[in-house]
Design a protein around this motif. Structure first.
Motif, short mmCIF file in Angstrom:
data_model
loop_
_atom_site.label_atom_id
_atom_site.label_comp_id
_atom_site.label_asym_id
_atom_site.label_seq_id
_atom_site.Cartn_x
_atom_site.Cartn_y
_atom_site.Cartn_z
N MET A 199 0.86 -1.17 0.00
CA MET A 199 0.00 0.00 0.00
C MET A 199 0.90 1.22 0.00
SD MET A 199 -2.89 1.13 2.77
CE MET A 199 -1.76 1.41 4.11
N THR A 200 0.56 2.20 -0.80
CA THR A 200 1.36 3.41 -0.88
C THR A 200 0.98 4.36 0.25
OG1 THR A 200 1.46 3.22 -3.28
CG2 THR A 200 1.98 5.36 -2.33
N PHE A 201 1.93 4.69 1.09
CA PHE A 201 1.70 5.66 2.15
C PHE A 201 1.95 7.06 1.61
CE2 PHE A 201 2.69 1.90 4.74
CZ PHE A 201 1.63 1.93 5.61
N ALA A 202 1.21 8.04 2.14
CA ALA A 202 1.46 9.43 1.77
C ALA A 202 2.90 9.80 2.10
CB ALA A 202 0.48 10.35 2.50
N GLN A 203 3.43 9.24 3.16
CA GLN A 203 4.83 9.39 3.52
C GLN A 203 5.26 8.14 4.29
OE1 GLN A 203 4.72 12.97 5.84
NE2 GLN A 203 4.03 11.93 7.69
N PRO A 250 -5.62 8.41 2.13
CA PRO A 250 -5.08 7.88 3.39
C PRO A 250 -5.69 6.55 3.83
CG PRO A 250 -6.78 9.46 3.88
CD PRO A 250 -6.71 9.39 2.37
N ALA A 251 -6.25 5.78 2.89
CA ALA A 251 -6.86 4.51 3.25
C ALA A 251 -5.84 3.57 3.91
CB ALA A 251 -7.46 3.85 2.01
N SER A 302 0.79 -2.34 10.74
CA SER A 302 0.76 -2.85 9.38
C SER A 302 1.76 -2.08 8.54
CB SER A 302 -0.66 -2.69 8.79
OG SER A 302 -0.68 -3.06 7.43
N ARG A 303 2.71 -2.80 7.92
CA ARG A 303 3.76 -2.18 7.12
C ARG A 303 4.56 -1.14 7.93
NH1 ARG A 303 -0.66 -2.88 4.02
NH2 ARG A 303 -0.43 -3.92 2.01
N GLY A 304 4.70 -1.42 9.20
CA GLY A 304 5.49 -0.55 10.06
C GLY A 304 4.75 0.63 10.64
N ALA A 305 3.48 0.81 10.27
CA ALA A 305 2.69 1.93 10.78
C ALA A 305 1.65 1.44 11.78
CB ALA A 305 2.00 2.66 9.63
N ILE A 306 1.43 2.19 12.84
CA ILE A 306 0.39 1.86 13.80
C ILE A 306 -0.95 2.24 13.18
CG2 ILE A 306 -0.51 2.27 16.12
CD1 ILE A 306 2.37 3.16 16.88
N VAL A 307 -1.76 1.22 12.85
CA VAL A 307 -3.03 1.48 12.17
C VAL A 307 -4.22 1.37 13.11
CG1 VAL A 307 -2.16 0.79 9.91
CG2 VAL A 307 -3.19 -0.93 11.40
N ARG A 308 -4.02 0.79 14.27
CA ARG A 308 -5.07 0.77 15.28
C ARG A 308 -4.41 0.67 16.64
NH1 ARG A 308 -10.78 -0.22 15.55
NH2 ARG A 308 -11.30 0.68 17.56
#
Length: 458
Positions: free
Chosen positions: A11-15, A124-125, A446-452
């Motif tokens: 998934m492409t992150f904005a950053q 930002p999904a 998820s993918r290194g980002a805290i999503v919840r």
């Protein structure tokens, strides 16, 4: 397992996600078990280092993991993202809320599925990794055809069509292919040869025109354990000939594929279960050893484990769109508890036999089919696997290591280890002690980002 050079679904992150440092946490996975309490540093979507007193960038988000466990994110190996339009807008959130960070979409028309994926992966999904097969590659008559059930099947009746269709799907970017029940043996063979040539793993139902012991060694996973029971019967060869005659008659009469398949199953499945030859079945199970079995036990054993009897089922339904809630609150009224009792009993007693025969189990739910709430149903699947006799380590592997192995990605996904992709769950309790603790989620990465982050809600 099957090794492929496919690109991991991203998934492409904005950053790029900020670094994350989890202090004083106890990592665990199905490979290493429970590890020593330590720090875990996540940078650029991967586990950068693990150990005591790690230094971290000043920009890193700090999580105090004291008293908590760090597990790999979970997979659901059998989902249909585009099957029911009512779920399109909520499915990704539900998966992540329940800690499912990767899914294997096992059948969907690309015209419907690709727009869904585009929406899921547009910042930002937030969405799990999705590995998809495209349509069910079926024969004639087609089981899932036309506009019914999202038209997820596609009829392929010649070997040349099979070869070209696999090539087309490969060019379209699928991660694997899915072979269905009405294909003929020669078309099945053509699918397998072309997929092997292109490096595509194969998920399949056992074709009704074949024996499980002949089909299984040629694919990387079999779904639902369906049609395996017919190969375990003492009169398996006679049943095979009977099926082939029914299939030929259905093609000649232009029968409805769904009805024809149902007729074959009605005639043969319970009969085969009642007439099992134990020695023959042992040989059939031995033929499955190099093929992942995705039993969807929560679906097969619906009679034994109906979801609407779960404590909190009404609360679970409250997370779904209103149109689904209104429909599913009546689930108990729709189900005929006797229709699949024998198949459910057979599935549950077969699970420990599979493990004893060194057959690998993968965890999948068929969500949203059969009142399977996305995410929630994966935890139910794990609990049913354990109730049927699997140990917690095997069950956890079924939802972490095994799916990664299907795609040849076990060196990057499915463990808590340096260099692995940071799809992780912070849990309050240890699922290797009790698989129900997989629900005790404090945070999802998820993918290194805290999503919840449920800690913020407490």
């Amino acid at each position: 397992m099957f090794v492929t050079t496919m690109i991991i679904a991203t998934m492409t992150f904005a950053q790029a996600p900020k670094p994350v440092i989890i202090r004083n946490v106890t990592p665990l996975d199905a490979h290493s078990g429970v590890m020593a309490t330590q720090d875990v540093l996540i940078v650029d979507g991967r586990i950068a280092s693990m150990g005591q007193g790690l230094a971290a960038p000043s920009s890193a988000t700090l999580i105090d993991g004291t008293g908590s466990f760090l597990s790999p994110g979970l997979w659901d190996m059998h989902v249909h993202l585009s099957y029911d339009d009512r779920f399109t807008g909520v499915m990704s959130k539900l998966f992540l809320d329940y800690g499912i960070t990767s899914v294997r979409d096992t059948g969907g028309k690309l015209e419907r599925l690709l727009p869904v994926l585009d929406a899921h992966y547009t910042p930002p999904a937030k969405a799990p990794r999705v590995f998809f097969a495209g349509p069910l590659l079926d024969g004639a008559p087609l089981v899932y055809g036309g506009d019914q059930d999202s038209g997820i099947g596609q009829s392929v009746v010649t070997t040349e069509e099979a070869r070209l269709r696999v090539q087309q799907l490969h060019k379209a970017g699928v991660h694997f292919i899915k072979i269905y029940e009405m294909v003929t043996p020669d078309v099945f063979d053509a699918f397998v040869r072309e997929a092997d040539k292109l490096g595509l793993p194969i998920a399949a139902h056992v074709p009704l025109s074949m024996l499980a012991s002949n089909a299984a060694p040629r694919v990387q996973s079999l779904e639902h354990l369906r049609n395996v029971e017919m190969d375990c019967a003492a009169d398996a060869e006679a049943l095979l000939e009977e099926r082939r005659e029914m299939l030929a008659g259905g093609r000649e009469n232009d029968s409805d594929g769904m009805s024809l398949r149902r007729s074959i199953h009605t005639v043969q499945r319970n009969r085969a279960i009642a007439n099992e030859d134990a020695d023959r079945c042992d040989r059939v199970l031995a033929s499955l050893r190099n093929t992942i079995q995705v039993p969807t036990a929560r679906l097969n054993a619906m009679t034994q484990h109906p979801p609407f009897n779960d404590a909190g089922w009404t609360d679970v339904l409250s997370t779904l769109p209103a149109s689904v809630r209104v429909d599913w609150i009546k689930a108990a009224d729709y189900m005929d508890p006797e229709s699949y009792r024998k198949q459910g009993e057979w599935t549950l007693q077969m699970l420990p036999r599979l493990v004893a025969s060194d057959v690998t189990i993968g965890a999948g739910t068929d969500t949203p089919i059969g009142w399977a709430v996305p995410g929630y149903s994966l935890h139910r699947e794990l609990e049913i696997l354990v109730k049927a006799g699997l140990d917690t380590q095997t069950a956890l592997a079924a939802a972490t290591l095994v799916p990664a192995q299907f795609f040849g990605l076990e060196a990057t996904l499915g463990k808590v280890a340096e260099g692995y992709r940071a799809d992780l769950l912070l849990l309050q309790q240890n699922p290797l002690e009790d698989i129900r603790h997989s629900r005790s989620i404090r945070a999802v990465i998820s993918r290194g980002a805290i999503v919840r982050d449920y800690r913020e809600e407490q």
